[in-house]
Design an enzyme around this catalytic site. Structure first.
Site, PDB file in Angstrom:
ATOM      1  N   ASP A   6      -0.945  -6.181  -0.096  1.00 50.42           N
ATOM      2  CA  ASP A   6      -1.379  -5.592   1.176  1.00 50.42           C
ATOM      3  C   ASP A   6      -2.891  -5.485   1.264  1.00 50.42           C
ATOM      4  O   ASP A   6      -3.551  -5.048   0.307  1.00 50.42           O
ATOM      5  CB  ASP A   6      -0.809  -4.165   1.294  1.00 50.42           C
ATOM      6  N   LYS A  45      -0.877  -9.398   3.235  1.00 49.29           N
ATOM      7  CA  LYS A  45      -0.199  -8.837   4.408  1.00 49.29           C
ATOM      8  C   LYS A  45      -1.137  -7.875   5.113  1.00 49.29           C
ATOM      9  O   LYS A  45      -1.868  -7.129   4.454  1.00 49.29           O
ATOM     10  CB  LYS A  45       1.096  -8.121   3.986  1.00 49.29           C
ATOM     11  N   GLU A  60      -1.443  -5.298   8.888  1.00 50.53           N
ATOM     12  CA  GLU A  60      -0.697  -4.667   9.974  1.00 50.53           C
ATOM     13  C   GLU A  60      -1.391  -4.905  11.312  1.00 50.53           C
ATOM     14  O   GLU A  60      -2.624  -4.897  11.383  1.00 50.53           O
ATOM     15  CB  GLU A  60      -0.597  -3.151   9.715  1.00 50.53           C
ATOM     16  N   GLU A  84       9.103  -3.462  10.795  1.00 50.04           N
ATOM     17  CA  GLU A  84       9.486  -2.162  10.223  1.00 50.04           C
ATOM     18  C   GLU A  84       9.958  -1.215  11.330  1.00 50.04           C
ATOM     19  O   GLU A  84       9.247  -1.008  12.329  1.00 50.04           O
ATOM     20  CB  GLU A  84       8.287  -1.556   9.462  1.00 50.04           C
ATOM     21  N   ASP A 116       0.834  -1.206   0.000  1.00 51.12           N
ATOM     22  CA  ASP A 116       0.000   0.000   0.000  1.00 51.12           C
ATOM     23  C   ASP A 116       0.872   1.261   0.000  1.00 51.12           C
ATOM     24  O   ASP A 116       0.348   2.381  -0.073  1.00 51.12           O
ATOM     25  CB  ASP A 116      -1.009  -0.012   1.152  1.00 51.12           C
ATOM     26  N   SER A 117       2.207   1.082   0.027  1.00 53.87           N
ATOM     27  CA  SER A 117       3.113   2.211  -0.227  1.00 53.87           C
ATOM     28  C   SER A 117       2.811   2.820  -1.589  1.00 53.87           C
ATOM     29  O   SER A 117       3.232   3.943  -1.877  1.00 53.87           O
ATOM     30  CB  SER A 117       4.571   1.749  -0.169  1.00 53.87           C
TER      31      SER A 117
HETATM   32  O1  KIV Z   1       3.533  -1.095   1.549  1.00 50.02           O
HETATM   33  C1  KIV Z   1       4.724  -1.409   1.634  1.00 50.02           C
HETATM   34  O2  KIV Z   1       5.538  -1.151   0.738  1.00 50.02           O
HETATM   35  C2  KIV Z   1       5.173  -2.082   2.840  1.00 50.02           C
HETATM   36  C3  KIV Z   1       6.647  -2.206   3.053  1.00 50.02           C
HETATM   37  C4  KIV Z   1       7.164  -0.938   3.597  1.00 50.02           C
HETATM   38  C5  KIV Z   1       6.981  -3.373   3.917  1.00 50.02           C
HETATM   39  O3  KIV Z   1       4.378  -2.493   3.629  1.00 50.02           O
END
Ligand code: KIV
Length: 266
Positions: free
Chosen positions: A86, A115, A117, A184, A47-48
């Site tokens: 994500d 993934k 959080e 992280e 989600d970056s």
């Molecule tokens: O969204 C992302 O790129 C991440 C990484 C920073 C691990 O979660």
């Protein structure tokens, strides 16, 4: 020649053998193909993308549809890498919502693992998803989706109580069925303790060489982010082209020359 796909089992075996896992983000087909060809084990549709593709100042505005859009471009290019996607902010507030969004990431986005959080608040969700065959990677330490609650992007786990909670969260997530955990911005000592105590692999970003693997955001590692965090490095230097830069990152993680102490927190 058939190439065998990296799976959650491969990651476990790599941890047991002491072979470092290499992960990098990708959001489009061209980069995904090159990254896969250079031997990255896990390609993260993170989600970056909200920051590096959409220009927001956090990952909060990212939607499930946006992750699916990018995963659909990435996944078909990945012949060997495992594709991780994500679950974005507010897409997993209860086990049923989480599993239906995870199903979309896997069925429409063609991801192999999702993934999310968070620690103890996510145990029921992780248990529900893994019992139904959804591979899950957890994410502890600095969890960017909660940046507004954390009060900024800062190192997590320096205080004893927070460190203790992170260790107990990690073990509980593993018991709930998580297959890996991203750490992280965690001090090296704590990342080392977590990596030793867990059977599942730890994948660090700003968490030191002691982790079982490393992940970076693509735009940070090719030096085009507007604000590159301290824990990253620009591999697109010394006359390298993009495939060479990605290969240099892969080699540096495998031979443990990345991250250096400069990229770690103590
Ligand atoms: O969204 C992302 O790129 C991440 C990484 C920073 C691990 O979660």
């Amino acid at each position: 020649m058939t190439i065998s796909r990296v799976t959650v089992k491969t990651l476990r075996k790599m941890k047991q053998a002491g072979d470092k896992i290499v992960s990098l983000t990708a959001y489009d087909a061209s980069f995904a193909r090159v990254i896969d060809e250079q031997g990255v084990d896990v390609i993260l549709v993170g989600d970056s993308l909200g920051m590096v593709m959409q220009g927001h100042d956090s990952t909060v505005p990212v939607t499930v549809d946006a992750i699916i859009y990018h995963a659909k471009a990435v996944a078909p290019q990945c012949k060997r890498a495992m594709v991780m996607a994500d679950l974005p902010f507010m897409s997993y507030t209860n086990p049923n919502q989480a599993i239906s969004n995870a199903a979309r990431l896997m069925q429409e986005g063609q991801a192999h693992i999702v993934k999310l959080e968070g620690g103890e608040a996510q145990l029921d969700t992780v248990r529900h998803m893994t019992r139904h065959g959804v591979p899950v990677c957890a994410h502890l330490g600095l969890t960017p989706q909660t940046v507004h609650k954390l009060g900024g992007y800062r190192v997590q786990g320096r205080e004893e109580a927070v460190a203790k909670q992170m260790l107990s969260d990690a073990l509980a997530l593993q018991d709930a069925g998580a297959d890996a955990v991203v750490l992280e911005c965690v001090p090296v000592d704590l990342a080392e303790k977590l990596s030793k105590e867990l059977e599942i692999p730890t994948i660090g970003i700003g968490a030191g060489r002691v982790c079982d693997g490393q992940v970076l955001v693509l735009q940070d590692m090719i030096g085009i982010s507007s604000l590159a965090p301290r824990f990253t490095a620009n591999f697109l230097r010394d006359g390298r082209n993009i495939p060479d830069a990605i290969k240099a990152y892969v080699d540096a993680v495998r031979d443990q020359t990345f991250p250096t102490d400069e990229q770690c927190f103590f």
